[in-house]
Design a protein around this motif. Sequence first.
Motif, PDB file in Angstrom:
ATOM      1  N   ALA A 200       0.832  -1.202   0.000  1.00  0.00           N
ATOM      2  CA  ALA A 200       0.000   0.000   0.000  1.00  0.00           C
ATOM      3  C   ALA A 200       0.868   1.254   0.000  1.00  0.00           C
ATOM      4  N   ALA A 201       1.914   1.243   0.831  1.00  0.00           N
ATOM      5  CA  ALA A 201       2.781   2.416   0.923  1.00  0.00           C
ATOM      6  C   ALA A 201       3.530   2.641  -0.389  1.00  0.00           C
ATOM      7  N   ALA A 202       4.003   1.543  -0.998  1.00  0.00           N
ATOM      8  CA  ALA A 202       4.756   1.678  -2.249  1.00  0.00           C
ATOM      9  C   ALA A 202       3.857   2.195  -3.357  1.00  0.00           C
ATOM     10  N   GLY A 203       2.617   1.662  -3.392  1.00  0.00           N
ATOM     11  CA  GLY A 203       1.672   2.149  -4.403  1.00  0.00           C
ATOM     12  C   GLY A 203       1.412   3.636  -4.227  1.00  0.00           C
ATOM     13  N   GLY A 204       1.253   4.065  -2.964  1.00  0.00           N
ATOM     14  CA  GLY A 204       1.033   5.476  -2.687  1.00  0.00           C
ATOM     15  C   GLY A 204       2.245   6.308  -3.069  1.00  0.00           C
ATOM     16  N   ALA A 205       3.424   5.772  -2.789  1.00  0.00           N
ATOM     17  CA  ALA A 205       4.658   6.496  -3.086  1.00  0.00           C
ATOM     18  C   ALA A 205       4.793   6.751  -4.584  1.00  0.00           C
ATOM     19  N   VAL A 206       4.428   5.752  -5.383  1.00  0.00           N
ATOM     20  CA  VAL A 206       4.497   5.935  -6.836  1.00  0.00           C
ATOM     21  C   VAL A 206       3.555   7.070  -7.260  1.00  0.00           C
ATOM     22  N   LEU A 207       2.352   7.086  -6.668  1.00  0.00           N
ATOM     23  CA  LEU A 207       1.401   8.148  -7.020  1.00  0.00           C
ATOM     24  C   LEU A 207       1.935   9.519  -6.615  1.00  0.00           C
ATOM     25  N   VAL A 208       2.577   9.576  -5.456  1.00  0.00           N
ATOM     26  CA  VAL A 208       3.160  10.845  -5.015  1.00  0.00           C
ATOM     27  C   VAL A 208       4.224  11.305  -6.012  1.00  0.00           C
ATOM     28  N   ALA A 209       5.098  10.371  -6.384  1.00  0.00           N
ATOM     29  CA  ALA A 209       6.175  10.717  -7.314  1.00  0.00           C
ATOM     30  C   ALA A 209       5.596  11.237  -8.628  1.00  0.00           C
ATOM     31  N   LEU A 210       4.580  10.537  -9.143  1.00  0.00           N
ATOM     32  CA  LEU A 210       3.999  10.950 -10.420  1.00  0.00           C
ATOM     33  C   LEU A 210       3.293  12.307 -10.281  1.00  0.00           C
ATOM     34  N   TYR A 211       2.694  12.523  -9.112  1.00  0.00           N
ATOM     35  CA  TYR A 211       2.040  13.811  -8.875  1.00  0.00           C
ATOM     36  C   TYR A 211       3.072  14.927  -8.910  1.00  0.00           C
ATOM     37  N   VAL A 212       4.200  14.699  -8.262  1.00  0.00           N
ATOM     38  CA  VAL A 212       5.252  15.722  -8.239  1.00  0.00           C
ATOM     39  C   VAL A 212       5.745  15.999  -9.657  1.00  0.00           C
ATOM     40  N   PHE A 213       5.929  14.933 -10.420  1.00  0.00           N
ATOM     41  CA  PHE A 213       6.381  15.130 -11.802  1.00  0.00           C
ATOM     42  C   PHE A 213       5.396  15.968 -12.602  1.00  0.00           C
ATOM     43  N   SER A 214       4.090  15.751 -12.368  1.00  0.00           N
ATOM     44  CA  SER A 214       3.095  16.415 -13.208  1.00  0.00           C
ATOM     45  C   SER A 214       2.749  17.814 -12.703  1.00  0.00           C
ATOM     46  N   ASP A 215       3.136  18.131 -11.460  1.00  0.00           N
ATOM     47  CA  ASP A 215       2.679  19.400 -10.889  1.00  0.00           C
ATOM     48  C   ASP A 215       3.302  20.609 -11.568  1.00  0.00           C
ATOM     49  N   PHE A 216       2.463  21.623 -11.758  1.00  0.00           N
ATOM     50  CA  PHE A 216       2.953  22.878 -12.305  1.00  0.00           C
ATOM     51  C   PHE A 216       2.683  24.027 -11.329  1.00  0.00           C
ATOM     52  N   GLY A 217       1.519  23.965 -10.663  1.00  0.00           N
ATOM     53  CA  GLY A 217       1.092  25.072  -9.804  1.00  0.00           C
ATOM     54  C   GLY A 217       2.094  25.433  -8.718  1.00  0.00           C
TER      55      GLY A 217
END
Lengths: 529, 339
Positions: A200-217
């Motif tokens: 669960a933590a690893a899955g969440g971590a991947v989502l966090v990483a991808l969110y950071v990559f996509s963030d612009f704001g």
Amino acid sequence: MTATDPVAPADPAAGPAGAAAPAGRRRAGRRPPAALLVPAGLAALFALLPLGYLAVRSLERGPSFAWQVVADGRTVELLGRSVGLAATVVAASLVLGVSLAWLTVRSRLPGARVWSVLMTLPLAVPSYVAAFTWLSAFPALAGFAGAAVALTLVSFPYVYLPVTAALRGADPAQEEVSRSLGHGPLRTFLAVTLPQVRPAAAGGAVLVALYVFSDFGAVSLMRYDTFTRGIYTSYRASFDRTPAAALSVVLVAVTVLLVAAEARTRGRAGHARTGTGTARPAVPAPLGRWRLPALTWCTLVAAAAVVMPLATLGYWLAVGNSATWDPATLADTAGTTLGAAAAGAALTTLLALPVGVIAARHRGRTAHLLEQSAYAGHALPGITVALSLVFFAVRYAEPVYQELPLLICAYAVLFLPVAVAATRAAVLQSPPVLEDVARSLGRSPLGVLREVTLPLAAPGVAAGAALTFVLCMKELPATLLLRPTGMDTLASRLWTETGTGSFAAAAPYAAALILLAAIPSYLLGRHRT
Amino acid sequence: MRRPLVRRLTALLAAALLLPAVAGCGVDEDDAGLVIYSGRNEKLVDPLLDELEKAVGTTIAVRYGESAELAAQIQEEGDRTKAGLFFSQDAGALGALSTRGLLQKLPQTSLDKVDPAFRGSAGDWVGTSGRVRVLAYDPGQVTRVPDSVHDLVKPEWKGRIGYAPTNASFQAFVTGLRVMEGDDAARAWLKGIKANEPKAYDNNLKAMDGVDKGEVSIALVNHYYWYERVAEKGEDEVASRIHFLPGGDPGALVNVAGVGTLKGSDQLPVARKAVDFLLSEKAQKYFAEETKEYPLAAGVTSTVEGLPPLASLDSPEIDLGELESLQETLKMLQEAGMV
């Protein structure tokens, strides 16, 4: 009893519990039934649409031009900065997410219910609002530190929520065994609890990483140059889609590597209890002299992630002179937002179900491919995904272009991985042997899915749906391009008002966004108690 | 125990998916006689577009977004675009669409209403309102206001300059500097400014605040921010003053918001009427009074108190279409460590 050892295969001495590891392995090669495979394939194709678009756009001036863009020294430098930022935010989110999840689920933390609702609210804070908050309070934070703080505080619930679900679903018996064998609480946490929540933590971590990559704001307000800023620059400064597309392809490649790496760390361990009977709910651990530090920690995080942005909004209201908002418009906009977000969450969850089940139960090349497809576009900035849907819709789906159904489809493309991760983790926690039994009793694969797999996974799936719902509510770039002309969401109103510096007029919309996000997490919490 | 949750979840999912089908949404653009993609903020132009609707005699639908992103959307739509008119916040986005052949040439009668300096060289877009780069300063701290942005690199300004490096107008000014004096001169100027340790603000408003509060002595901003502030609070309550740079200084760049009609659209006749409305006295007065920008159509002058007439300004001569080359500017700003 459960079997959660991530490395050791079946231990013959472990009795019935040892059956779990082979149970995971035994299913590795089994082909998923067509009833799952077909919808999962459709969902994957859907998620791959942006990649099709990127292929067309990035190569329109020939591969050498695209290569030139990608191989530029600046591109490599920006990628390095994005990777560094993502790694920092992921590490911080893991610390926050796992510690808070354990405290709210497994300890006798006073007011655990309230804390658990509070800890999901940061998800609804748009990253630029978080960045704005911290920048106005501490201008010196501008740059890497500020971007890391703002992004961590909006994205740690990606880890917190699935880990909470995993802790709730895990059988406490193994921890008790560990304690009875003389291990202290810390050793038990590290050796038993952590491996239980690792997927669960690893899955969440991947989502966090991808969110950071996509963030612009956040990064643009903090003036920290990242890869996504490079992509936006290409649109905004040279109005050129080709370099933007070529750069986006790099983000897709990074995503594929990241997801593959995460899959490798999963190992082959089973994560469900296999013994007889049902698991008792865990007995919350007494905190003793750690009570005060624990409460302080929770208070600090809630203050930074929830109170700070809300206080900033209050400040906007207090000092601004543009507070001419009318409640009717706000209610109207909130209604539209709720409707679109609910539909978006529903479609995303439905599409994610078959992919998540296959990813959990039928490990193999097909499962891997399907999961990869769902994730592939997730690091792309919203504007790129939106333009890809513009591209396909005007050509092949003109009747729905700039209509609500297309916007809802956009939400599904954007947030599919979030729902897939939640579904997969939830299904993994239920014992596969129950499905085997149902099959042996003559149920069809679809019947097993309906009567065994889904009911057991339902709380986790619902959590995923709630998460998706909040993300749909605050989505901006795709909403602006794909919404029906004239339709407004809370996020788009917030954008309009802040665009003219009318922060006081913007505050009610931002506040509504954050407060409405409390509804799903509150409902979920109520169901569990 | 868990079955009810599944049932509830299923019901919820089904309801959620049906919800939008039941709920009505927005203006149906298929019924609209004209669809406008507007990069200008709704708060600024919505009242004007209501007037426009009356003037063109058909319903209009407006899609608001960022100018650059709407330009990208129009490029993706190509000749299937829904938009009849593109209303851009700056000349760059219009120049980009013009270069890519997506804009229809405007009738000469419409073009003639505006000075050639403020319209596209291909005659396919026209400026509707203008904004001038100025220096805002704190009279308490500045006795002699410089007459050129080049003076700001002198050591006496160290730690005293405010600017908004991520703001599009500032970046347009740097592009103008490059076009006028060459990349090397622009790079040298940025380096000189950076050496003076300027204070970076999020936007022009914040930079103006900085001058009003005395955080900085001088700031590079657009003219209308000051006039809006004065209109709101009265001149006595505003600490800052502004200075229009003379002698064709690059720091006095005039940038415009403007409109173009789209080639792929079947709404051309209405779109042209809309262009003419935006250049009409009524609309031009609206810009002058509501947004404190400069009207661009011949014969209309701003009634804002204290605002020097546009014709009296000695602004640099530059082809606004060239401001499209912003990519290189951003690279320079990045190299200078400003953005």
